[in-house]
Write an enzyme that holds these catalytic residues in place. Structure first.
Site, PDB file in Angstrom:
ATOM      1  N   ASP A 192       0.830  -1.267   0.125  1.00 49.70           N
ATOM      2  CA  ASP A 192      -0.087   0.057  -0.114  1.00 49.70           C
ATOM      3  C   ASP A 192       1.054   1.259  -0.029  1.00 49.70           C
ATOM      4  O   ASP A 192       2.232   1.218   0.404  1.00 49.70           O
ATOM      5  CB  ASP A 192      -1.004  -0.071   1.081  1.00 49.70           C
ATOM      6  CG  ASP A 192      -1.884   1.151   1.263  1.00 49.70           C
ATOM      7  OD1 ASP A 192      -2.744   1.454   2.210  1.00 49.70           O
ATOM      8  OD2 ASP A 192      -2.185   1.564   0.101  1.00 49.70           O
ATOM      9  N   ASP A 233      -8.081  -7.451   0.972  1.00 50.73           N
ATOM     10  CA  ASP A 233      -6.777  -7.713   2.065  1.00 50.73           C
ATOM     11  C   ASP A 233      -7.665  -7.137   3.416  1.00 50.73           C
ATOM     12  O   ASP A 233      -8.584  -6.160   3.355  1.00 50.73           O
ATOM     13  CB  ASP A 233      -5.621  -6.679   1.835  1.00 50.73           C
ATOM     14  CG  ASP A 233      -5.852  -5.448   2.495  1.00 50.73           C
ATOM     15  OD1 ASP A 233      -6.560  -4.605   2.011  1.00 50.73           O
ATOM     16  OD2 ASP A 233      -5.415  -5.589   3.648  1.00 50.73           O
ATOM     17  N   CYS A 292     -13.312 -27.764   9.670  1.00 53.65           N
ATOM     18  CA  CYS A 292     -12.068 -27.071   9.026  1.00 53.65           C
ATOM     19  C   CYS A 292     -10.930 -28.135   9.055  1.00 53.65           C
ATOM     20  O   CYS A 292     -10.893 -28.984  10.115  1.00 53.65           O
ATOM     21  CB  CYS A 292     -11.741 -25.912   9.959  1.00 53.65           C
ATOM     22  SG  CYS A 292     -10.157 -25.306   9.335  1.00 53.65           S
ATOM     23  N   CYS A 295      -7.543 -27.636   8.642  1.00 51.62           N
ATOM     24  CA  CYS A 295      -6.457 -26.755   8.804  1.00 51.62           C
ATOM     25  C   CYS A 295      -5.519 -27.578  10.010  1.00 51.62           C
ATOM     26  O   CYS A 295      -6.024 -28.252  10.781  1.00 51.62           O
ATOM     27  CB  CYS A 295      -6.534 -25.358   9.091  1.00 51.62           C
ATOM     28  SG  CYS A 295      -6.931 -24.993  10.999  1.00 51.62           S
ATOM     29  N   CYS A 342      -7.072 -27.283  13.425  1.00 50.62           N
ATOM     30  CA  CYS A 342      -8.122 -28.061  13.734  1.00 50.62           C
ATOM     31  C   CYS A 342      -7.906 -29.542  13.716  1.00 50.62           C
ATOM     32  O   CYS A 342      -8.630 -30.326  14.332  1.00 50.62           O
ATOM     33  CB  CYS A 342      -9.182 -27.300  12.758  1.00 50.62           C
ATOM     34  SG  CYS A 342      -9.787 -26.021  13.119  1.00 50.62           S
ATOM     35  N   HIS A 388      -5.283 -20.650  11.746  1.00 49.13           N
ATOM     36  CA  HIS A 388      -6.724 -21.076  11.473  1.00 49.13           C
ATOM     37  C   HIS A 388      -7.316 -19.831  10.848  1.00 49.13           C
ATOM     38  O   HIS A 388      -8.219 -20.303   9.764  1.00 49.13           O
ATOM     39  CB  HIS A 388      -7.448 -21.681  12.561  1.00 49.13           C
ATOM     40  CG  HIS A 388      -8.956 -21.457  12.475  1.00 49.13           C
ATOM     41  ND1 HIS A 388      -9.333 -22.650  11.753  1.00 49.13           N
ATOM     42  CD2 HIS A 388     -10.140 -20.953  12.677  1.00 49.13           C
ATOM     43  CE1 HIS A 388     -10.789 -22.557  11.593  1.00 49.13           C
ATOM     44  NE2 HIS A 388     -11.228 -21.263  12.525  1.00 49.13           N
TER      45      HIS A 388
END
Ligand SMILES: CN(C)CCSCc1cc(N)cc2c(=O)[nH]c(N)nc12
Length: 375
Positions: A95, A269, A307, A309, A312, A338
């Protein structure tokens, strides 16, 4: 000139205005709509590049203002640029610093030439201009860099907003002239105008006439109600070229990502996943979970039963609650991992729904599970 950034439109969802695309950059090609994790100080807080790759992150963000102050863009340039410095070989977007000047500095004075303000760390007087913002971004070496703009406060009067967008358009032209590496770094223009359709039209017209390789919709996610954001997107995204990427800055929550994609946004974002992760709040397919709550002390289920991931698959709510309560760093690593994974996977589901022309149905299902439709 060879453009370093190219947007390939694959298809448009027949149920909504959502687009399935591919963003081609010098550091790889990535499907859109996409969520971009934020790594303000050249790190996505607590997560390694390997972890970001394994969850499917493509483009990550860093920040001109912060890196200018620490460690200095000269040091990053000497390291070979941001990719080398932070060991990240996929996409990077920086940015322009304008937003941070308005959000971090109490004292600032906006002039035609640029913005005078104080260093939020030590109070030193500083000056940032379109030319300086581009010089810093050229040194940092991100694949996508942003024009220096003013992100006006919400709400702002029509009169203030009109003179602000006209200056932002003049600054955008100065950024194009100052850009030293147009074949390696794509400079995006940022459309402003607040909630005023006429001013959004004027800002978009000015910037599209300058033919940027991509466009951001700025001035949103600054405290306005979600209905205002959605309405502004409805009349702004159609003003932007269909063959260029559209980036909605600073957004956002799961519902805003879905609603933004439906309104033709390709890139998002937000600091949310790592920021709320650091205070123990996690996004799950059944809504937010504040893991410190006593109800999870003996809850040996995963953060999110739906989930897959790393967090998890290996840890329970009780264990993560214990770590967060004890300020154990591993705890915020697990929640941050997560949350970023959740938003990246959410965008995979959005892209699949676009392929199947059913994003409106997906929105219904997701909102019902997540509890957005609940009163
Ligand atoms: C980590 N991110 C929040 C930082 C990148 S996006 C910052 C950011 C957020 C929002 N909401 C609006 C604007 C805006 O209008 N202009 C600029 N330049 N940046 C913006």
């Amino acid at each position: 000139m060879t453009t370093p950034i190219r947007f390939e439109l694959i298809k448009t969802c027949r149920q909504t205005g959502a687009r399935l695309g591919i963003l081609h950059t010098p550091h790889g090609s990535f499907e859109t709509p996409m969520f971009m994790p934020v790594g303000t100080l050249a790190t996505v807080k607590t997560l390694s590049p390997e972890e970001l790759k394994e969850m499917g992150a493509g483009v990550i963000l860093s920040n001109t203002y912060h890196l200018w102050l620490r460690p200095g863009h000269d040091i990053v340039e000497e390291a070979g640029g941001l990719h080398a410095f932070m060991n990240w070989d996929r996409g990077i977007l920086t940015d322009s610093g304008g937003f941070q000047v308005f959000s971090l500095s109490e004292f600032r004075r906006i002039e035609e030439e640029g913005v005078y303000f104080r260093n939020h760390l030590n109070g030193d007087k500083l000056f940032l201009s379109p030319e300086k913002a581009v010089e810093i971004q050229n040194a940092l070496g991100a694949d996508i860099i942003m024009a220096f703009d003013e992100c006006p406060p919400y709400p702002a009067t029509y009169e203030y907003m009109k003179q602000s967008i006209e200056r932002t358009s003049r600054w955008a032209e100065r950024c194009l002239k100052a850009h030293r590496r147009p074949n390696e770094q794509g400079l995006f223009g940022i459309v402003q105008g607040g909630e005023y359709e006429e001013l959004r039209r004027q800002s978009a017209r000015d910037l599209v006439s300058l033919d940027f390789p991509g466009y951001a919709v700025g001035g949103l996610s600054v405290g306005e109600p979600k209905e205002v954001m959605n309405r502004v997107l409805e009349f702004t995204t159609p003003l932007l070229p269909a063959d260029k990427p559209r980036y909605l800055m600073g957004v956002g929550s799961p519902d805003s990502l879905i609603d933004g994609a439906i309104r033709g946004i390709d890139m998002f974002d937000c600091v949310l996943p790592t920021r709320i992760g650091r205070n123990g709040t996690v996004m799950t397919s059944e809504g937010r979970v504040v893991i410190k709550n006593a109800q999870y002390a003996r809850d040996f289920s995963p953060l999110d039963p739906n989930c897959d991931c790393y967090t998890c698959r290996n840890y329970t709510r009780a264990y993560i609650r214990h770590l967060i309560k004890c300020d154990e760093t591993f705890g915020i690593r697990l929640t941050s991992y997560h949350n970023v994974y959740f938003l990246i996977k959410l965008m995979e589901q959005v892209r699949q729904a676009i392929r199947e022309d059913r994003l409106a149905d997906f929105r219904e299902e997701f909102f019902e599970c997540y509890g957005f439709n609940k009163p």
